[in-house]
Design a protein around this motif. Structure first.
Motif, PDB file in Angstrom:
ATOM      1  N   ARG A 105      -3.327 -34.272 -20.240  1.00  0.00           N
ATOM      2  CA  ARG A 105      -3.567 -33.077 -21.077  1.00  0.00           C
ATOM      3  C   ARG A 105      -4.845 -33.202 -21.866  1.00  0.00           C
ATOM      4  NH1 ARG A 105       1.120 -29.905 -24.251  1.00  0.00           N
ATOM      5  NH2 ARG A 105      -0.506 -28.343 -24.556  1.00  0.00           N
ATOM      6  N   GLU A 111      -8.141 -30.794 -21.928  1.00  0.00           N
ATOM      7  CA  GLU A 111      -8.675 -30.233 -23.181  1.00  0.00           C
ATOM      8  C   GLU A 111     -10.131 -30.637 -23.385  1.00  0.00           C
ATOM      9  OE1 GLU A 111      -5.648 -31.498 -25.933  1.00  0.00           O
ATOM     10  OE2 GLU A 111      -4.239 -30.065 -25.036  1.00  0.00           O
ATOM     11  N   GLU A 134       3.891 -31.702 -17.971  1.00  0.00           N
ATOM     12  CA  GLU A 134       3.087 -31.818 -19.192  1.00  0.00           C
ATOM     13  C   GLU A 134       1.625 -31.423 -18.915  1.00  0.00           C
ATOM     14  OE1 GLU A 134       4.082 -32.309 -22.157  1.00  0.00           O
ATOM     15  OE2 GLU A 134       2.171 -32.678 -23.181  1.00  0.00           O
ATOM     16  N   ALA A 135       1.061 -31.956 -17.823  1.00  0.00           N
ATOM     17  CA  ALA A 135      -0.341 -31.677 -17.491  1.00  0.00           C
ATOM     18  C   ALA A 135      -0.542 -30.195 -17.188  1.00  0.00           C
ATOM     19  CB  ALA A 135      -0.777 -32.523 -16.294  1.00  0.00           C
ATOM     20  N   LYS A 146       0.720 -27.693 -18.462  1.00  0.00           N
ATOM     21  CA  LYS A 146       0.642 -26.850 -19.670  1.00  0.00           C
ATOM     22  C   LYS A 146      -0.804 -26.542 -20.013  1.00  0.00           C
ATOM     23  CE  LYS A 146       4.848 -28.647 -21.835  1.00  0.00           C
ATOM     24  NZ  LYS A 146       5.289 -29.688 -22.775  1.00  0.00           N
ATOM     25  N   ALA A 147      -1.720 -27.391 -19.558  1.00  0.00           N
ATOM     26  CA  ALA A 147      -3.140 -27.179 -19.843  1.00  0.00           C
ATOM     27  C   ALA A 147      -3.723 -26.067 -18.967  1.00  0.00           C
ATOM     28  CB  ALA A 147      -3.911 -28.481 -19.642  1.00  0.00           C
TER      29      ALA A 147
END
Ligand code: CP3
Length: 353
Positions: free
Chosen positions: A197, A201, A236-237, A239-240
């Motif tokens: 993530r 970002e 999780e990744a 979500k980016a």
């Protein structure tokens, strides 16, 4: 920002989304490295780990293959092991031996001693290299890939303490102490998810998870001891909002399980026919691969024939990203890489040549 729009509509990112493209996009795992004289020159004066920890040099090495070849994506120059420092593991690269973990995780005390990672502190140098590389790449409309080792592959190095062909110490811990295994994998999952993530970002436009050793597992062991953690880090990744590529080797027996990882793109090695792999993975995925890297060591007519074989297997379906089935080998002639990249771009499916 014009550059940003340009690289977001690049053929590589379009192919990740299974949109039709004008040419098959191509990038190569380990596209920066020892087969390039520019890389060897930099390595004369600095060790591998120190190089990765210098964002300016890491950015410079990332750009070397981009300057030399007409590639469709860059991958940030880093390695899967340095982030393990965030768990308190001491990682090094020794000439001729490859990576070493000096304090491997072998028992309950070792697992309990693992630190909760501060992602910024453990991987900030790579996040900074990503920011620098994006600046260079945006003006050329080339997207940047970030990456991490997958939890299982990182567990292999963390427990074994270095490279191995069968990772017996690791699998013994997994089978004998599944409770400890879960604790270790939970720690690695937190590290990998947070790191992926953070890379997105910082500017990475796609993320690749390397699961080099997943092929050592039986289908049921993969399902129990690796897959849930891959699913968690990919969730999780994702979500980016960037595409995730899951690459593994030796997993031709478990491709249907690999496809359950939640990734958008599945990277396959050369042990399976790409078209057959795609049928088993399913139409809802993009597929990356899968020329045997050894083909780059051979004559051009043979290399060309094999590259055409991969393209024919993909059949011009939207969502094929040309790559090798594993990383570029150190003795690879630079000229073979150039000819391969140009051939993939010039290939026309109607002619089938
Ligand atoms: O793909 C790229 O161009 C980005 C850079 C990259 C490196 N390693 C640089 C590197 C990436 C994506 C990796 C991933 C990696 N590292 C994996 C997963 C992919 C794979 O190859 O299976 C693994 C298992 C590692 C661990 C690792 N790092 C090993 C086993 C070795 C030694 C093997 C060797 O070739 O010597 C490394 C060192 C390493 N990582 C080098 C490079 C360019 C060679 C370092 C040098 O001596 O200059």
């Amino acid at each position: 920002m014009a550059g940003l729009a340009d690289s977001d509509s690049s053929r590589f990112l379009q192919a990740c989304r299974r949109e039709p493209v004008d040419r098959t996009p191509i990038w190569l795992m380990r596209q920066a490295g020892r087969y390039m004289s520019e890389y060897r020159e930099i390595r004369k004066s600095i060790g591998m780990l120190d190089l990765i920890k210098r964002p300016d040099l890491s950015c410079q090495v990332t750009m070397q293959p981009i300057d030399a070849f007409d590639l469709d994506a860059a991958i940030i120059f880093a390695d899967i092991l340095p982030p393990l420092g965030g768990l308190g593991l001491k990682v090094g690269f020794e000439a001729g031996e490859g990576p070493i973990v000096y304090n491997p995780v072998r028992d309950e005390a070792d697992v309990l001693a693992l630190a909760t990672p501060d992602i910024q502190e453990a991987t900030g140098f790579t996040l900074e290299a990503i920011r620098l590389a994006r600046r260079e790449l945006d003006s050329r409309g080339i997207p940047l890939i970030g990456f991490s080792g997958a939890p299982f592959t990182l567990a292999c190095y963390s427990v074994e303490g270095g490279s191995s062909k069968d990772f017996i110490i690791t699998k013994r811990l997994m089978m004998g102490r599944p409770d400890l295994w879960r604790q270790l994998m939970d720690k690695l999952t937190g590290l990998v998810g947070g790191y992926l993530r953070a890379q997105a970002e910082a500017g990475a436009q796609a993320l690749q998870l390397f699961d080099t050793w997943a092929g050592l597992l039986s289908p049921s062991d993969y399902m129990e001891f690796a897959l849930p953690y891959n699913q968690a880090v990919i969730r999780e990744a994702s979500k980016a909002g960037v595409p995730v590529i899951y690459f593994s080797t030796g997993t031709d027996g478990i491709l249907e399980l690999v496809a359950q990882s939640g990734a958008d793109v599945i990277g396959v090695d050369w042990r399976v026919d790409l078209g057959e792999a795609w049928r088993r993975i399913g139409p809802g995925f993009a597929v990356q691969g899968n020329l045997d890297p050894v083909a780059l060591l051979g004559d051009w007519p043979e290399l060309k024939k094999r590259a055409a074989g991969v393209l024919k297997s993909a059949g011009g379906r939207p969502g094929h990203i040309f790559n090798l089935g594993h990383g570029v080998l150190r003795d690879t002639p630079v000229d073979s890489v150039r000819r391969l990249v140009d051939f993939v771009h010039e290939y026309r499916f109607e002619e089938g040549t």
